[in-house]
Design a protein around this motif. Sequence first.
Motif, PDB file in Angstrom:
ATOM      1  N   ARG A  33       0.857  -1.060  -0.019  1.00 39.40           N
ATOM      2  CA  ARG A  33      -0.012  -0.185  -0.122  1.00 39.40           C
ATOM      3  C   ARG A  33       0.960   1.248   0.147  1.00 39.40           C
ATOM      4  NH1 ARG A  33      -3.013  -2.940   3.779  1.00 39.40           N
ATOM      5  NH2 ARG A  33      -2.265  -1.463   5.656  1.00 39.40           N
ATOM      6  N   ARG A  34       1.952   1.045   0.764  1.00 37.11           N
ATOM      7  CA  ARG A  34       3.046   2.284   0.729  1.00 37.11           C
ATOM      8  C   ARG A  34       3.864   2.549  -0.570  1.00 37.11           C
ATOM      9  NH1 ARG A  34       4.267   0.212   5.707  1.00 37.11           N
ATOM     10  NH2 ARG A  34       6.239  -0.625   4.720  1.00 37.11           N
ATOM     11  N   GLU A  35       4.401   1.463  -0.936  1.00 32.49           N
ATOM     12  CA  GLU A  35       5.373   1.586  -2.015  1.00 32.49           C
ATOM     13  C   GLU A  35       4.885   1.046  -3.350  1.00 32.49           C
ATOM     14  OE1 GLU A  35       8.340  -1.006  -0.787  1.00 32.49           O
ATOM     15  OE2 GLU A  35       8.622   0.114   1.303  1.00 32.49           O
ATOM     16  N   ASP A  36       3.885   0.281  -3.491  1.00 34.76           N
ATOM     17  CA  ASP A  36       3.661  -0.440  -4.779  1.00 34.76           C
ATOM     18  C   ASP A  36       2.161  -0.740  -4.772  1.00 34.76           C
ATOM     19  OD1 ASP A  36       3.871  -1.174  -7.350  1.00 34.76           O
ATOM     20  OD2 ASP A  36       5.049  -3.155  -6.795  1.00 34.76           O
ATOM     21  N   PRO A  37       1.271  -0.018  -4.977  1.00 35.99           N
ATOM     22  CA  PRO A  37      -0.244  -0.462  -4.669  1.00 35.99           C
ATOM     23  C   PRO A  37      -0.846  -1.009  -5.752  1.00 35.99           C
ATOM     24  CG  PRO A  37      -0.014   2.217  -4.921  1.00 35.99           C
ATOM     25  CD  PRO A  37       1.347   1.485  -5.051  1.00 35.99           C
ATOM     26  N   LEU A  38      -0.057  -1.038  -7.079  1.00 32.80           N
ATOM     27  CA  LEU A  38      -0.485  -1.997  -8.235  1.00 32.80           C
ATOM     28  C   LEU A  38       0.784  -2.923  -8.259  1.00 32.80           C
ATOM     29  CD1 LEU A  38      -2.613  -2.754 -10.324  1.00 32.80           C
ATOM     30  CD2 LEU A  38      -1.349  -0.904 -11.786  1.00 32.80           C
ATOM     31  N   HIS A  39       0.762  -3.722  -7.917  1.00 31.42           N
ATOM     32  CA  HIS A  39       1.770  -4.709  -7.843  1.00 31.42           C
ATOM     33  C   HIS A  39       1.925  -5.869  -8.806  1.00 31.42           C
ATOM     34  CE1 HIS A  39       5.271  -6.783  -6.101  1.00 31.42           C
ATOM     35  NE2 HIS A  39       4.665  -7.864  -5.971  1.00 31.42           N
ATOM     36  N   TRP A  40       2.801  -5.911  -9.873  1.00 30.55           N
ATOM     37  CA  TRP A  40       2.888  -7.277 -10.615  1.00 30.55           C
ATOM     38  C   TRP A  40       3.416  -8.434  -9.973  1.00 30.55           C
ATOM     39  CZ3 TRP A  40       0.560  -8.616 -14.734  1.00 30.55           C
ATOM     40  CH2 TRP A  40       1.055  -9.424 -15.540  1.00 30.55           C
ATOM     41  N   THR A  41       2.591  -9.218  -9.716  1.00 35.48           N
ATOM     42  CA  THR A  41       2.846 -10.471  -8.985  1.00 35.48           C
ATOM     43  C   THR A  41       3.192 -11.665  -9.357  1.00 35.48           C
ATOM     44  OG1 THR A  41       1.139  -9.482  -6.975  1.00 35.48           O
ATOM     45  CG2 THR A  41       2.020 -11.849  -6.722  1.00 35.48           C
ATOM     46  N   GLU A  42       4.251 -12.332  -9.295  1.00 35.98           N
ATOM     47  CA  GLU A  42       4.819 -13.528  -9.970  1.00 35.98           C
ATOM     48  C   GLU A  42       4.111 -14.752  -9.523  1.00 35.98           C
ATOM     49  OE1 GLU A  42       7.195 -13.667 -12.515  1.00 35.98           O
ATOM     50  OE2 GLU A  42       7.583 -11.458 -12.211  1.00 35.98           O
ATOM     51  N   TYR A  43       3.486 -15.568 -10.356  1.00 36.11           N
ATOM     52  CA  TYR A  43       2.944 -16.711 -10.036  1.00 36.11           C
ATOM     53  C   TYR A  43       3.205 -17.912 -10.508  1.00 36.11           C
ATOM     54  CZ  TYR A  43      -1.616 -19.566  -9.376  1.00 36.11           C
ATOM     55  OH  TYR A  43      -2.678 -20.414  -9.346  1.00 36.11           O
ATOM     56  N   ALA A  44       3.683 -18.750  -9.940  1.00 35.09           N
ATOM     57  CA  ALA A  44       4.455 -20.180 -10.227  1.00 35.09           C
ATOM     58  C   ALA A  44       3.380 -21.066 -11.065  1.00 35.09           C
ATOM     59  CB  ALA A  44       5.652 -20.816  -9.427  1.00 35.09           C
ATOM     60  N   GLY A  45       2.251 -20.846 -10.440  1.00 42.57           N
ATOM     61  CA  GLY A  45       1.145 -21.854 -10.913  1.00 42.57           C
ATOM     62  C   GLY A  45       0.422 -21.397 -12.048  1.00 42.57           C
ATOM     63  N   GLY A  46       0.449 -20.345 -12.783  1.00 47.79           N
ATOM     64  CA  GLY A  46       0.014 -19.906 -13.949  1.00 47.79           C
ATOM     65  C   GLY A  46       0.428 -18.430 -14.262  1.00 47.79           C
ATOM     66  N   GLU A  47      -0.488 -17.709 -15.027  1.00 45.84           N
ATOM     67  CA  GLU A  47      -0.076 -16.363 -15.410  1.00 45.84           C
ATOM     68  C   GLU A  47      -0.054 -15.610 -14.336  1.00 45.84           C
ATOM     69  OE1 GLU A  47      -3.119 -15.129 -18.242  1.00 45.84           O
ATOM     70  OE2 GLU A  47      -3.021 -16.909 -19.532  1.00 45.84           O
ATOM     71  N   ASN A  48       1.042 -14.523 -14.633  1.00 49.57           N
ATOM     72  CA  ASN A  48       1.067 -13.508 -13.456  1.00 49.57           C
ATOM     73  C   ASN A  48       0.117 -12.411 -13.341  1.00 49.57           C
ATOM     74  OD1 ASN A  48       3.766 -14.708 -13.034  1.00 49.57           O
ATOM     75  ND2 ASN A  48       4.586 -13.143 -14.493  1.00 49.57           N
ATOM     76  N   PHE A  49      -0.179 -11.979 -12.331  1.00 51.63           N
ATOM     77  CA  PHE A  49      -1.216 -10.882 -12.060  1.00 51.63           C
ATOM     78  C   PHE A  49      -0.913  -9.687 -11.323  1.00 51.63           C
ATOM     79  CE2 PHE A  49      -0.826 -14.130  -8.575  1.00 51.63           C
ATOM     80  CZ  PHE A  49      -0.960 -13.316  -7.509  1.00 51.63           C
TER      81      PHE A  49
END
Length: 419
Positions: A33-49
């Motif tokens: 919330r402080r640093e990166d409120p729209l965060h590209w998240t790596e997901y080993a189980g499928g497409e990132n989000f």
Amino acid sequence: MTVWTPTDDGHADLSSHDAFAQGAPHNTFARLRREDPLHWTEYAGGENFWSVTRYDDITAMNKNTEVFSSARGIRMEDQSYEEYLARRTFQETDPPEHSKVRMKLLKAFSKTTMAQYEKDIRDLCADILDQALAKGEFDATKEIARQLPMRMLGRVVGLPEADLPWLVEKGDALIANTDPDFTSHVLDKMQTDEFRMMPFNSPAGAELYVYARELMEAKAKTGDTAGVLNLILEPAKDGSVITGDEFRNFFCLLVAAGNDTTRYSIAAGIQAMCHQPELLEQMQAGGAVWETAADEIIRWATPALYFRRTATRDVEMHGKTIRAGDKVLYWFASANRDDRYFEDPFHVNLHRSPNRHLSFGQFGPHVCLGMWLARLEVTVLFQELARRIRHIEPAGPHKFLRSNFVGGIKALPVRVEAA
């Protein structure tokens, strides 16, 4: 006194169910919330989000169904379009299709209709609490929180009392399908795709489908038209009727979701009472606290940790570009602890008002149909509990679900002193 303090290092993997096994990683949410409120998240189980963590962003995006669609699924896990069509409920649709189904059910779940069940709920609470409190020491999730929504749902929907324990067991296997304590077919450890067309990719979905079909056949033979299930089967104004797959999926959703929000809210509220003794005193004082207590307990619990949407076109936000087709997760658990909106969010304040938490997915067309029932159940349960005890304390460590989708305390040992 602190109810519960998160222990994550601020860099938890939000795609991992294990990262939530000690409770939601709120240090990570606070950093994002402080640093990166729209965060590209790596997901080993499928497409990132994309992870959206601020209250204001989520409320604005939740209204915008044209850009952020539910019609590709509401969970992190990827699925083919064929799987989506086979598993979807009206939760996984957008207006106007979503609204058409919703309108059939609004009256059955309205505030006015739910208020008519207050005596039933109070009678059930009295029975459940009297049996549990007589033990002095017990698991409050199992003996209290799990009991009320299971038995109340049966009355609202029109289900045989004898079938309810089995139905809740199957509901747990569906919605807590990442926790080995609830299912042998753990979603992220499954070695088969045999159930990929079933709700939640679970064998419990297949079992519930058979049950629902046989139940409705039995109701039809006896002329029983009571309960919500008959409403969903009625033709729409344009003459269209729900398909067999849609009915199966709706029934599975009703069994699973109809239990979890209330169960885990009650468990979280009891856990809070163990660590904030003033909560019991405030409940016993009564009065205006009952106008606000349920929503604060449900905010604190946040049983639905996130819902997923899919972008229909490119969108600029926080200096980044969400591309058409990208997955976007609204982290309600983060929004409900956002100190930009909630003062002292890690303190349970039963008098908190206003309290426009997001535990029911508010500020959009998908707001929870069962919210009035959940509020009433939570209110009545804690009213009856406060009348019956002088003191409550932990009798051992509590345990959280292994799930980044459903947030809940699955084991809550307590010790009580009856009044």
